[in-house]
Design a protein around this motif. Structure first.
Motif, PDB file in Angstrom:
ATOM      1  N   ALA A  17     -24.702  33.256  10.652  1.00  0.00           N
ATOM      2  CA  ALA A  17     -25.146  32.061   9.358  1.00  0.00           C
ATOM      3  C   ALA A  17     -26.651  32.737   9.501  1.00  0.00           C
ATOM      4  O   ALA A  17     -27.412  32.806   8.659  1.00  0.00           O
ATOM      5  N   GLY A  18     -26.871  32.201  10.978  1.00  0.00           N
ATOM      6  CA  GLY A  18     -28.500  32.596  11.417  1.00  0.00           C
ATOM      7  C   GLY A  18     -29.582  34.132  11.096  1.00  0.00           C
ATOM      8  O   GLY A  18     -29.525  33.949  10.705  1.00  0.00           O
ATOM      9  N   ALA A  19     -28.192  34.832  11.253  1.00  0.00           N
ATOM     10  CA  ALA A  19     -28.545  36.302  11.628  1.00  0.00           C
ATOM     11  C   ALA A  19     -28.715  36.296  10.276  1.00  0.00           C
ATOM     12  O   ALA A  19     -29.424  37.320  10.352  1.00  0.00           O
ATOM     13  N   ALA A  20     -27.342  36.148   9.886  1.00  0.00           N
ATOM     14  CA  ALA A  20     -28.298  36.744   8.035  1.00  0.00           C
ATOM     15  C   ALA A  20     -29.240  36.242   7.333  1.00  0.00           C
ATOM     16  O   ALA A  20     -30.094  37.057   6.788  1.00  0.00           O
ATOM     17  N   ARG A  21     -29.360  34.977   7.341  1.00  0.00           N
ATOM     18  CA  ARG A  21     -31.356  35.016   7.243  1.00  0.00           C
ATOM     19  C   ARG A  21     -32.317  35.658   8.409  1.00  0.00           C
ATOM     20  O   ARG A  21     -33.332  36.291   7.629  1.00  0.00           O
ATOM     21  N   VAL A  22     -32.266  36.337   9.032  1.00  0.00           N
ATOM     22  CA  VAL A  22     -33.124  37.026  10.313  1.00  0.00           C
ATOM     23  C   VAL A  22     -33.409  38.232   9.723  1.00  0.00           C
ATOM     24  O   VAL A  22     -34.505  39.382   9.506  1.00  0.00           O
ATOM     25  N   VAL A  23     -32.131  38.936   9.209  1.00  0.00           N
ATOM     26  CA  VAL A  23     -31.986  39.870   8.803  1.00  0.00           C
ATOM     27  C   VAL A  23     -32.403  40.082   7.387  1.00  0.00           C
ATOM     28  O   VAL A  23     -33.410  41.527   7.122  1.00  0.00           O
ATOM     29  N   ASP A  24     -32.803  39.417   6.434  1.00  0.00           N
ATOM     30  CA  ASP A  24     -33.757  39.031   5.124  1.00  0.00           C
ATOM     31  C   ASP A  24     -35.114  38.940   6.098  1.00  0.00           C
ATOM     32  O   ASP A  24     -35.872  40.065   4.727  1.00  0.00           O
ATOM     33  N   GLU A  25     -34.975  38.190   6.630  1.00  0.00           N
ATOM     34  CA  GLU A  25     -36.914  38.264   6.545  1.00  0.00           C
ATOM     35  C   GLU A  25     -36.817  39.790   7.586  1.00  0.00           C
ATOM     36  O   GLU A  25     -38.480  40.498   7.028  1.00  0.00           O
ATOM     37  N   ALA A  26     -36.119  40.326   8.194  1.00  0.00           N
ATOM     38  CA  ALA A  26     -36.395  41.669   8.971  1.00  0.00           C
ATOM     39  C   ALA A  26     -36.810  42.657   7.911  1.00  0.00           C
ATOM     40  O   ALA A  26     -37.867  43.671   8.640  1.00  0.00           O
ATOM     41  N   ILE A  27     -35.425  42.942   7.465  1.00  0.00           N
ATOM     42  CA  ILE A  27     -36.144  43.546   6.256  1.00  0.00           C
ATOM     43  C   ILE A  27     -37.353  43.628   5.531  1.00  0.00           C
ATOM     44  O   ILE A  27     -38.727  44.232   5.407  1.00  0.00           O
ATOM     45  N   GLY A  28     -37.973  42.765   5.180  1.00  0.00           N
ATOM     46  CA  GLY A  28     -39.082  42.334   4.770  1.00  0.00           C
ATOM     47  C   GLY A  28     -40.678  42.312   5.342  1.00  0.00           C
ATOM     48  O   GLY A  28     -40.894  42.777   4.896  1.00  0.00           O
TER      49      GLY A  28
END
Length: 690
Positions: free
Chosen positions: A613-624
């Protein structure tokens, strides 16, 4: 032989006697290693006794100094361009040397000076730019998606993704604003060796991997389905099982794919050969015939002993593509040779249609192909072009902290002397093949244009040495071929790269790669995207690195611990402690609202846990984060758009990790339709609009 003679011979062929490691320490190559490498290098490209070199490479608008053969009295030149225009005039002088005047017509032209003749390659100053491909259109800065072709899913694909799925993904990505689709290499592999499936270990880069061909590029759905049913119930059941599996069973899936292709060929092509197939065969000429004959020979000898997979162990008469014995074999096995010509045609049609689909839906760059750094020495390209490749040496990397014994990639490369003696034909045709159906090309390990670590056959990587290549000519030829194809060029320049090489690549319009995990300051902080390179493609990750989700969760560390793939003195606890520090640094960089001194944290920017779940948030931020880079192009791998935690390939492993076997979840037609993918595409578009 004294040491002075050895040094002189090594220098003459471009072999370095010393090399500097990542820590700056100088190492000397042993005399024995040099002798073994010289035995290979000096056997290629014997110098021409008289006359001009087979090709002279220059840049339009520049004077071209010449080295004329001794005794040449001519003071004039005659140039016949590709278009038939004739230019004649006197040679000029530069510092006492004869020189050609500047020419404005790019291309491969016929040059005569007195009794001597050669090809003059006139290149543009640089490769086409992203702006040129975008036709000067304003608005959103371009972005694209990266995908492993074999991993895409389509109903009825038999367990291996194909180029028909690439066309589908192109349409879907373009509908969401993408201008590029970067794909894994599609080079020809070995029909008789389905257990060799790394796309970076090809038999030939001049032809295509027929397992990626889409039968629907030639046949209608009803014909393909009927052929599959005629293969029997067991075939149908096996194919269905292969299609549902999360990993590709390459030997099984390849066997079933060839069964289908063979039936289609025998039932639909042999009775009524299409005129288009005959035209394709005629246009591809001797090179295609030799590749098809090689595939047939390779299959024949592979069933007759363990050494049959290596053409260097075949009967002597079969080791030369132009021998009478090979011609007799091709005649006797004409049906098999014809089949291999057919599947290459089918693959070419598939690639052409995938490229056409990308352009038809408005992608202004389109497909970005991938060119492997070398080829398998036992493959088709080396068999047919033995003087142009170092078939007695392999390439890799010298020992370093991560790989104390160095790396041997099991590939070989061009012979620098063979390239020059052949007028750079092998290199030009390889680049041209990669650009045949693409709007861009990624050159793997682009530093190979300047130098490569070569290893004597049977030796260890530690016994290798650096071999220099004619980098100026090769970069100019890349620019010329890219201009002819109106394509962009991306060079994989990760790792140790000299500043001089980067400067030269930039000058020639070859973009580098800015990958999130590597964009760090000397102190370890992640650099804000506004400081990334304006001559690079921005990426979250690559096929050889962890996905963002996998990196955040430490999946790659778990694999390395499991497989014992760690540097000496390093254990899993140390790696996980380092990763926690890196997570903190990355999250701080991604959640800082500006790069200036008044930088503030975004609201609710507490670092997520190292969970799914934490990684999913990080993926969003990383792509942005990556999308905001100043780089002219951003490419986000499909793995990150989907938030996957497993990476396609774990370098340094040949077993234990399922390299090049992972399939994407869900069908290609809906792969970008999920809530997570749509949200991340929105972040990507927003970042490229800022």
């Amino acid at each position: 032989m004294n040491n002075r003679d050895l040094v002189d011979r090594a220098r003459h062929v471009g072999l370095s006697m010393r090399w500097r490691d990542a820590a700056g320490q100088i190492h000397r190559v042993s005399n024995e290693s040099v002798r073994r490498l010289l035995a290979v290098l000096e056997g290629h490209g014997a110098p021409v006794a008289a006359g001009l070199p087979p090709m002279i490479v220059t840049v339009m608008g520049q004077l071209t100094p010449l080295s004329l053969p001794d005794g040449t009295q001519a003071t004039d030149f005659r140039l016949e361009t590709e278009t038939g225009e004739v230019v004649e005039g006197p040679l000029r002088r530069i510092r006492g040397r004869p020189a050609l005047p500047p020419f404005r017509s790019c291309g491969y032209h016929h040059l005569s000076i007195g009794p001597h003749a050669t090809t003059l390659a006139v290149a543009p100053p640089a490769c086409p730019t992203i702006d040129a491909r975008m036709d000067g259109a304003g608005g959103m800065r371009p972005w694209g998606v990266g995908a492993q072709v074999y991993g895409l899913r389509t109903p009825g694909d038999g367990g291996i993704g194909h180029l028909g799925a690439v066309a589908t993904l192109s349409r879907l990505a373009a509908a969401r604003g993408a201008d590029a689709l970067a794909i894994s290499p599609v080079h020809a592999m070995f029909a008789a060796r389905p257990d060799q499936y790394s796309p970076y270990s090809p038999s030939s880069r001049l032809f295509l991997n027929v397992l990626l061909a889409d039968p629907l590029a030639v046949f209608d759905t009803a014909t393909v389905q009927a052929a599959a049913l005629r293969n029997g119930r067991a075939y149908v059941d096996t194919v269905r099982m292969l299609e549902d599996a999360p990993l590709i069973d390459w030997p099984q899936a390849a066997a079933r794919r060839y069964e289908l292709l063979r039936r289609l060929y025998e039932e639909r092509i042999v009775p009524h050969p299409p005129a288009e197939l005959a035209e394709f065969r005629k246009m591809r000429g001797v090179a295609l015939e030799q590749h098809a004959v090689f595939e047939t020979l390779h299959a024949y000898f592979s069933t007759r002993g363990g050494r049959g997979g290596d053409w260097r162990q075949w009967p002597v008469a079969m080791r030369r593509p132009d021998s009478p014995e090979v011609a007799r074999f091709a005649y006797e096995f004409a049906s098999d040779v014809n089949f291999h010509v057919f599947v290459q045609w089918l693959a070419a049609r598939s690639m052409e249609q995938a490229c056409g689909a990308a352009r038809a839906v408005g992608m202004r760059i389109g497909l970005v192909a991938d060119m492997a750094v070398g080829v398998d020495p036992t493959g088709s390209e080396c068999w047919s072009r033995q003087q142009e490749f170092l078939v007695g040496a392999s390439i890799g990397a010298p020992p370093d902290a991560l790989s104390p014994v160095g790396q041997d990639w099991g590939l070989t490369t061009f012979s620098p002397a063979g390239l020059r003696a052949g007028g750079y034909r092998a290199f030009i045709e390889t680049v041209r093949a990669g650009l045949a159906h693409a709007g861009g090309i990624r050159i793997d390990h682009v530093m190979a244009l300047e130098r490569l670590w070569v290893i004597p056959q049977g030796g260890t990587s530690a016994e290798g040495a650096y071999l220099s290549f004619p980098v100026r000519d090769l970069m100019r030829l890349v620019a010329l071929e890219a201009a002819r194809a109106n394509a962009i060029v991306i060079g994989e320049d990760l790792g140790t790269v000299t500043s001089a090489f980067r400067t030269m690549a930039h000058k020639h319009g070859i973009m580098g790669m800015n990958v999130l995990f590597f964009e760090r300051t000397p102190q370890g902080a992640f650099r804000p995207p506004v400081t990334w390179s304006a001559n690079a493609t921005a990426m979250t990750t690559t096929h050889d690195l962890p996905t963002v989700a996998g990196w955040w969760q430490g999946t790659d560390i778990d694999w390395r611990v499991k497989l014992g793939q760690m540097a000496p003195g390093v254990d899993g606890v140390t790696l996980k402690d380092e990763r926690e520090n890196d997570r903190t640094a990355l999250w701080a960089a991604m959640t800082t609202s500006s790069a200036g001194p008044a930088a503030r944290r975004k609201p609710g920017a507490e670092k997520p846990p190292a969970t799914a779940a934490g990684a999913a948030r990080v993926v969003d931020e990383a792509i942005g984060f990556v999308a905001r880079a100043v780089c002219p192009l951003a490419v986000i791998p499909l793995e990150d758009l989907l938030g996957l935690h497993e990476q396609p390939n774990l370098p340094g492993t040949t077993s234990g990790h399922p390299n090049w076997c992972r399939r994407y979840p869900g069908m290609t037609a809906t792969v970008l339709s999920g809530v997570d993918a749509r949200r991340r595409l929105g972040r990507l578009r927003a970042g490229r609009s800022s």
